[in-house]
Design a protein around this motif. Structure first.
Motif, mmCIF file in Angstrom:
data_model
loop_
_atom_site.group_PDB
_atom_site.id
_atom_site.type_symbol
_atom_site.label_atom_id
_atom_site.label_comp_id
_atom_site.label_asym_id
_atom_site.label_seq_id
_atom_site.Cartn_x
_atom_site.Cartn_y
_atom_site.Cartn_z
ATOM 1 N N THR A 742 -13.235 -0.598 26.884
ATOM 2 C CA THR A 742 -11.614 -1.115 26.784
ATOM 3 C C THR A 742 -11.866 -1.988 25.564
ATOM 4 O O THR A 742 -10.601 -2.956 25.329
ATOM 5 C CB THR A 742 -11.414 -1.795 28.277
ATOM 6 N N LEU A 743 -12.758 -2.063 24.801
ATOM 7 C CA LEU A 743 -12.736 -3.134 23.726
ATOM 8 C C LEU A 743 -11.762 -2.960 22.664
ATOM 9 O O LEU A 743 -11.150 -4.020 22.324
ATOM 10 C CB LEU A 743 -14.330 -3.111 23.238
ATOM 11 N N VAL A 744 -11.736 -1.884 21.993
ATOM 12 C CA VAL A 744 -10.777 -1.600 20.963
ATOM 13 C C VAL A 744 -9.892 -0.443 21.363
ATOM 14 O O VAL A 744 -10.285 0.423 21.516
ATOM 15 C CB VAL A 744 -11.607 -1.535 19.585
ATOM 16 N N ASP A 745 -8.491 -0.820 21.010
ATOM 17 C CA ASP A 745 -7.666 0.423 21.381
ATOM 18 C C ASP A 745 -6.729 0.698 20.141
ATOM 19 O O ASP A 745 -5.523 0.366 20.037
ATOM 20 C CB ASP A 745 -6.912 0.045 22.570
ATOM 21 N N VAL A 746 -7.292 1.116 18.957
ATOM 22 C CA VAL A 746 -6.635 1.398 17.899
ATOM 23 C C VAL A 746 -6.321 2.907 17.692
ATOM 24 O O VAL A 746 -7.444 3.618 17.889
ATOM 25 C CB VAL A 746 -7.141 0.695 16.740
ATOM 26 N N LYS A 747 -4.996 3.179 17.550
ATOM 27 C CA LYS A 747 -4.829 4.755 17.345
ATOM 28 C C LYS A 747 -4.392 5.267 16.013
ATOM 29 O O LYS A 747 -4.107 6.387 15.740
ATOM 30 C CB LYS A 747 -3.694 4.944 18.460
ATOM 31 N N GLY A 748 -4.150 4.136 15.049
ATOM 32 C CA GLY A 748 -3.765 4.688 13.893
ATOM 33 C C GLY A 748 -2.527 3.780 13.636
ATOM 34 O O GLY A 748 -2.607 3.191 12.448
ATOM 35 N N ASP A 749 -1.435 3.879 14.334
ATOM 36 C CA ASP A 749 -0.274 3.061 14.119
ATOM 37 C C ASP A 749 -0.616 1.634 14.218
ATOM 38 O O ASP A 749 0.514 0.929 13.791
ATOM 39 C CB ASP A 749 1.179 3.813 14.842
ATOM 40 N N ASN A 750 -1.657 1.409 14.761
ATOM 41 C CA ASN A 750 -1.583 -0.116 15.118
ATOM 42 C C ASN A 750 -2.962 -0.750 14.199
ATOM 43 O O ASN A 750 -3.810 -1.532 14.661
ATOM 44 C CB ASN A 750 -1.877 -0.640 16.537
ATOM 45 N N TYR A 751 -3.331 0.146 13.343
ATOM 46 C CA TYR A 751 -4.532 -0.333 12.442
ATOM 47 C C TYR A 751 -4.083 -0.146 10.991
ATOM 48 O O TYR A 751 -3.773 0.724 10.430
ATOM 49 C CB TYR A 751 -5.882 0.728 12.621
ATOM 50 N N PHE A 752 -4.515 -1.574 10.324
ATOM 51 C CA PHE A 752 -3.892 -1.316 8.939
ATOM 52 C C PHE A 752 -5.194 -2.142 8.006
ATOM 53 O O PHE A 752 -5.611 -3.130 8.167
ATOM 54 C CB PHE A 752 -2.657 -2.316 8.683
ATOM 55 N N SER A 753 -5.683 -1.018 7.265
ATOM 56 C CA SER A 753 -6.674 -1.539 6.272
ATOM 57 C C SER A 753 -6.129 -1.714 4.872
ATOM 58 O O SER A 753 -5.256 -0.750 4.438
ATOM 59 C CB SER A 753 -7.831 -0.642 6.067
ATOM 60 N N VAL A 754 -6.262 -2.708 4.276
ATOM 61 C CA VAL A 754 -5.582 -3.115 2.956
ATOM 62 C C VAL A 754 -6.227 -3.657 2.153
ATOM 63 O O VAL A 754 -6.925 -4.567 1.957
ATOM 64 C CB VAL A 754 -4.360 -4.229 3.192
ATOM 65 N N ALA A 755 -6.397 -3.123 0.713
ATOM 66 C CA ALA A 755 -7.047 -3.515 -0.362
ATOM 67 C C ALA A 755 -6.001 -4.371 -1.088
ATOM 68 O O ALA A 755 -4.997 -3.953 -1.600
ATOM 69 C CB ALA A 755 -7.676 -2.297 -1.169
ATOM 70 N N VAL A 756 -6.520 -5.378 -1.657
ATOM 71 C CA VAL A 756 -5.720 -6.245 -2.569
ATOM 72 C C VAL A 756 -5.794 -5.836 -4.152
ATOM 73 O O VAL A 756 -7.040 -6.002 -4.419
ATOM 74 C CB VAL A 756 -5.774 -7.944 -2.212
ATOM 75 N N GLY A 757 -5.027 -5.802 -4.884
ATOM 76 C CA GLY A 757 -5.069 -5.290 -6.329
ATOM 77 C C GLY A 757 -5.845 -4.244 -6.685
ATOM 78 O O GLY A 757 -6.463 -4.285 -7.614
ATOM 79 N N ASN A 758 -6.097 -3.181 -5.665
ATOM 80 C CA ASN A 758 -6.889 -2.179 -5.951
ATOM 81 C C ASN A 758 -6.270 -0.822 -5.407
ATOM 82 O O ASN A 758 -6.117 -0.901 -4.054
ATOM 83 C CB ASN A 758 -8.294 -2.403 -5.496
ATOM 84 N N THR A 759 -5.835 -0.114 -6.140
ATOM 85 C CA THR A 759 -5.482 1.140 -5.593
ATOM 86 C C THR A 759 -6.389 2.368 -5.457
ATOM 87 O O THR A 759 -6.127 3.629 -5.267
ATOM 88 C CB THR A 759 -4.098 1.761 -6.408
ATOM 89 N N HIS A 760 -7.558 2.000 -5.968
ATOM 90 C CA HIS A 760 -8.673 3.180 -5.944
ATOM 91 C C HIS A 760 -9.622 2.492 -4.830
ATOM 92 O O HIS A 760 -10.802 2.098 -5.177
ATOM 93 C CB HIS A 760 -9.379 3.201 -7.134
ATOM 94 N N THR A 761 -9.366 2.835 -3.349
ATOM 95 C CA THR A 761 -9.998 2.215 -2.492
ATOM 96 C C THR A 761 -10.132 2.996 -1.232
ATOM 97 O O THR A 761 -9.373 4.254 -1.254
ATOM 98 C CB THR A 761 -9.295 0.862 -2.287
ATOM 99 N N LYS A 762 -11.041 2.791 -0.166
ATOM 100 C CA LYS A 762 -11.239 3.481 0.937
ATOM 101 C C LYS A 762 -9.954 3.082 2.146
ATOM 102 O O LYS A 762 -9.795 3.723 2.877
ATOM 103 C CB LYS A 762 -12.499 3.439 1.557
ATOM 104 N N ALA A 763 -9.524 1.766 1.673
ATOM 105 C CA ALA A 763 -8.445 1.205 2.191
ATOM 106 C C ALA A 763 -7.162 2.265 2.599
ATOM 107 O O ALA A 763 -7.013 2.843 1.466
ATOM 108 C CB ALA A 763 -7.990 0.013 1.951
ATOM 109 N N SER A 764 -6.398 2.229 3.779
ATOM 110 C CA SER A 764 -5.223 3.094 3.691
ATOM 111 C C SER A 764 -4.076 2.535 2.853
ATOM 112 O O SER A 764 -3.196 3.191 2.485
ATOM 113 C CB SER A 764 -4.940 3.452 5.262
#
Ligand SMILES: O=P(O)(O)OC[C@H]1O[C@H](O[C@H]2O[C@H](CO)[C@@H](O)[C@H](O)[C@H]2O)[C@H](O)[C@@H](O)[C@@H]1O
Ligand SMILES: O=c1ccn([C@@H]2O[C@H](COP(=O)(O)OP(=O)(O)O)[C@@H](O)[C@H]2O)c(=O)[nH]1
Length: 786
Positions: A742-764
């Motif tokens: 029950t620790l983490v319940d992220v399904k995608g719409d409640n998970y945001f990975s964000v890179a600052v100033g970089n559009t060539h990244t693994k972040a979404s």
């Protein structure tokens, strides 16, 4: 093959308009190599966008001119009141001299701020006007090919408006060494804009190298064999030496009118050998240097006096600029002096004409010339040299060519290369050319003729367009994988709905003040918390439903100092040390981590720091970083390479370490020390200390400006990966066992990975800068009360 439509954008249209009545216009061909070259583009459907050479203020006149130009495939850009400050001012009095190593003109030295700024403002406005016209005529699929220093801001304006536009930029002049380019006050804005183009082209490798180097020194970008890499984005930089349309010259030279002119000129010149100069009357063309060298030749070669003529066609150009008036007077003075010294009643050694000539006359002159004398002090290419080669007939003439013209690199093998500043050398070359054997002249001519015939304008444009298409289709393939702009509304909405949120934030570049100038030298300075964040972080951290972790490569003391007062988690040295601000630091290093290599690495770093002015190193408990932000970029990079050799041969040879090269740094740390790998241990500790945890984490926001090796943190929480992690042995045997399901319940719409100033990244997702991070945090802490 269907070719895309081509929108050529250059300051000048190929024709210059002259008003002959309220609604009538006449046209003459505009001077200069750019126009000659681009007129050779036959195999593209081309629309040419540029200034028609006149100011038109009334609607009737504009309409009539637009209609007349449309028949020639041209679209006018009306620059109106900005024209003078833009063209005569910023383009030709600032950029042109700097690009040709003449430096800033004297009048700017006393009035740098007013003159410079108003002219730069006009430049920006003019580029906007070009943008509007391109936009009005752009159709999906068109290629926009921007030419020259007049439109350096245009690529950015176009791409900002429509990132899908295919945009190329080509520079017809030299690009100077970074030492000269650096003197330009708006240096970084212009470079940044040019880098938004899909392809950037130059005439020679030197110019391309200087450009890449300037980007590296000023913006801190990386150089690769393909071009310039900025924040992961690659801009292709390549070399495309321009040519002429050889058939046009070869065929014209065969026309009877031209043959008639040849006979006439030969008879006019009375059997004297002909030395020809054809240049716009421009300071960079070195016409006074040519005259001085010719004077020296006549001085030292008495036998040639009366037997040789120097004919200089000095095509009028940029009459609105003072320097161009001065050069005219200077030339007239020199011609007067030399003709006075060496002329006779029946002939003078120099004919200097302040005019342009008819194309047939030009071809006839090229055909009968014994020596073409090109003494440019700097020249992007110099097409006159190629035109001369194409027109030569019978006994061939000799090309004496400045080594500072781009053409020196392509026609050098069949020419006598000279340094135009060396009067004696040029004088000797004139002598050598005049006395060269017929066979030697033929041999040299053939070398150059083959080159000119095979390197046509069409070939040049094809090469550029093929490369541009290749580059843009690659980019299109990659676009599917690119991150999206962060949907801030969703981020806030999900935040409001959630009951147990986890925010993982980087420090440098995420929560620090953005580097406004975006110049390399400023990067190392922004190590302090963004001034607008303090209160917002306080509000964010005081929400009991929110857990905030700052995960940084900084040392414990730096995080203590910047975040110690807030109710949050601090993960120093990439998660090797962790503490809640209410408690003490705990070590989170993996067991058996061997740090014996540190002392040896420190010694190597110390050695290089002493030998690299402006560099420094920082050692923490688990890593050592050598920085050269403030050192000379090129030297720093060379030293970094050398340093790697020393490390591999010495302290890191048998150690289990990663050596990571940053933009201006070399970092050594134990293998596997990444932010992603630390996440497991950080999460474990948070759960352990939060024994009362009853609700699973139902919202994760991870924002950073991380090195490539640390981007594994962005994927750590991705829904499928999270499941895998939950069933890993670590969770099964460790402190998370009780809560794992029950620790983490992220399904995608409640998970945001964000890179600052970089559009060539693994972040979404991405955000442009830390200013945006501040805005977002503001929205999060006021979500109930905006
Ligand atoms: O239009 P102007 O301001 O009178 O100047 C004429 C052109 O001069 C420059 O030409 C350059 O392009 C040539 C072709 O690539 C090259 O051979 C030459 O060395 C360059 O000087 C300028 O770059 C053009 O924009 C001007 O139109
Ligand atoms: O009266 C003349 C003589 C020459 N040219 C042309 O001007 C161009 C000069 O180009 P180049 O690359 O040598 O130098 P730029 O003037 O572009 O700096 C050549 O195509 C010449 O044929 C011209 O327009 N009018």
């Amino acid at each position: 093959m269907v070719r895309p439509r081509l929108l050529v954008v250059s300051m000048s249209l190929p024709v210059t308009a002259k008003r002959t009545g309220e609604e009538t216009w006449s046209f003459t061909m505009s001077p200069g190599g750019l126009v000659s070259a681009l007129l050779g583009l036959k195999e593209f459907e081309t629309k040419w966008i540029g200034w028609p050479g006149v100011d038109v203020h009334d609607a009737v006149g504009k309409k009539a001119l637009s209609i007349a130009l449309a028949e020639k495939g041209c679209i006018p850009v009306f620059l109106e009141e900005v024209c003078d400050q833009y063209y005569n001012g910023y383009c030709n009095n600032i950029l042109w001299p700097i690009f040709h190593y003449l430096g800033t003109p004297p009048e700017y030295r006393n009035d740098v701020i007013i003159t410079y700024q108003s002219q730069y403002d006009a430049y920006k406005k003019a580029n906007r006007i070009f943008f509007d016209v391109v936009n009005e005529h752009y159709q999906e699929g068109d290629v926009v090919w921007c030419h020259d220093y007049h439109v350096m801001l245009l690529p950015q304006y176009l791409k900002e408006y429509n990132s899908k536009m295919k945009v190329g930029w080509f520079l017809h002049t030299p690009f100077p060494s970074s030492e000269m380019y650096k003197t330009l006050p708006s240096r970084s804005e212009l470079l940044r804009s040019v880098l938004t183009a899909d392809l950037v082209g130059f005439h020679t490798y030197d110019f391309a190298r200087h450009f890449v180097n300037a980007c590296m020194c000023i913006l801190g970008t990386e150089a690769t064999s393909e071009g310039v890499v900025d924040q992961g984005k690659l801009t292709r930089v390549a070399v495309f030496p321009i040519g002429i349309e050889p058939e046009r010259f070869i065929n014209t030279s065969k026309l009877s009118e031209v043959t008639e002119y040849m006979k006439k000129f030969k008879s006019d010149f009375g059997g004297r050998k002909l030395i020809l100069g054809v240049d716009r009357l421009d300071t960079i063309k070195g016409i006074p240097h040519k005259y001085q060298a010719f004077e020296k030749f006549l001085e030292e070669n008495e036998d040639w006096r009366g037997k040789v003529l120097l004919l200089q066609i000095a095509v009028p150009t940029r009459n609105g600029i003072g320097e161009y008036q001065k050069i005219k007077d200077q030339c007239h003075g020199l011609v007067g002096r030399i003709n006075g010294r060496f002329g006779s009643i029946s002939s003078v050694p120099i004919i200097h004409l302040d005019c342009s000539i008819h194309f047939h006359q030009l071809c006839a002159l090229y055909a009968i010339t014994d020596v073409l004398l090109v003494t440019s002090l700097r020249d992007g290419m110099n097409l006159v040299s190629s035109e001369f080669v194409a027109c030569q007939k019978g006994e061939k003439g000799v090309l004496v060519l400045s080594e500072f013209a781009g053409a020196g690199q392509s026609l050098g093998a069949g020419a006598l290369l000279v340094n135009p500043w060396n009067v004696k050398e040029v004088s000797n070359a004139i002598g050598e050319a005049l006395s060269m054997s017929r066979e030697e002249k033929e041999k040299k001519h053939q070398i150059n003729f083959q080159y000119v015939k095979t390197h046509s304008t069409q070939q040049w444009a094809d090469d550029f367009m093929n490369k541009l298409n290749e580059v843009t289709s690659k980019a299109e393939q990659e676009t599917g994988k690119a991150p999206h702009e962060l949907p801030q509304h969703d981020v806030v909405q999900q935040y409001s709905k959630s009951k147990n949120r986890l925010l993982i934030l980087g420090f440098y570049g995420t929560l620090t003040k953005p580097n406004k100038n975006q110049e390399r030298r400023d990067e190392g300075m922004n190590l302090e918390l963004h001034p607008q964040l303090k209160e917002r972080l306080k509000a964010l951290c005081s929400d009991p439903k929110t857990t905030v972790v700052v995960l940084s490569r900084s040392e414990k003391s730096v995080l203590d100092q910047n975040f110690g007062e807030h109710d949050m988690w601090l993960a120093a040295e990439n998660g090797m040390f962790l503490r809640h601000t209410a408690g003490e630091w705990v070590t989170k290093m993996p067991e058996n981590m061997n740090l014996k290599w540190i002392d040896g690495v420190k010694q190597v770093f110390k050695y290089f720091t002493e030998r690299t002015p402006g560099s420094y190193f920082q050692a923490s408990e688990t890593s050592v970083v050598w920085n050269y932000h403030y050192a000379d970029a090129e030297f720093g990079r060379a030293q970094a390479k050398d340093m790697l050799q020393h490390l591999w041969a010495g302290p890191t040879s048998n150690a289990s370490v990663d050596v990571v090269q940053g933009r201006y740094s070399v970092e050594v740390h134990s293998v596997g020390v990444t932010k992603g790998s630390a996440m497991e241990r950080i999460l474990g500790e948070i759960v352990l200390q939060n024994k009362s945890i009853t609700t699973p984490i139902d919202y994760v926001l991870c924002i950073g400006n991380f090195l490539g090796k640390d981007e594994d943190v962005y994927t750590f929480f991705e829904p499928e990966l999270t499941k895998k992690t939950m069933s890993s042995p670590y969770y099964g045997s460790g402190p998370l066992k009780k809560v794992s399901s029950t620790l983490v319940d992220v399904k995608g719409d409640n998970y945001f990975s964000v890179a600052v100033g970089n559009t060539h990244t693994k972040a979404s997702y991405f955000l442009d800068s830390s200013d945006d991070v501040v805005q977002l945090i503001h929205k999060l802490c006021t979500h109930n009360n905006p």
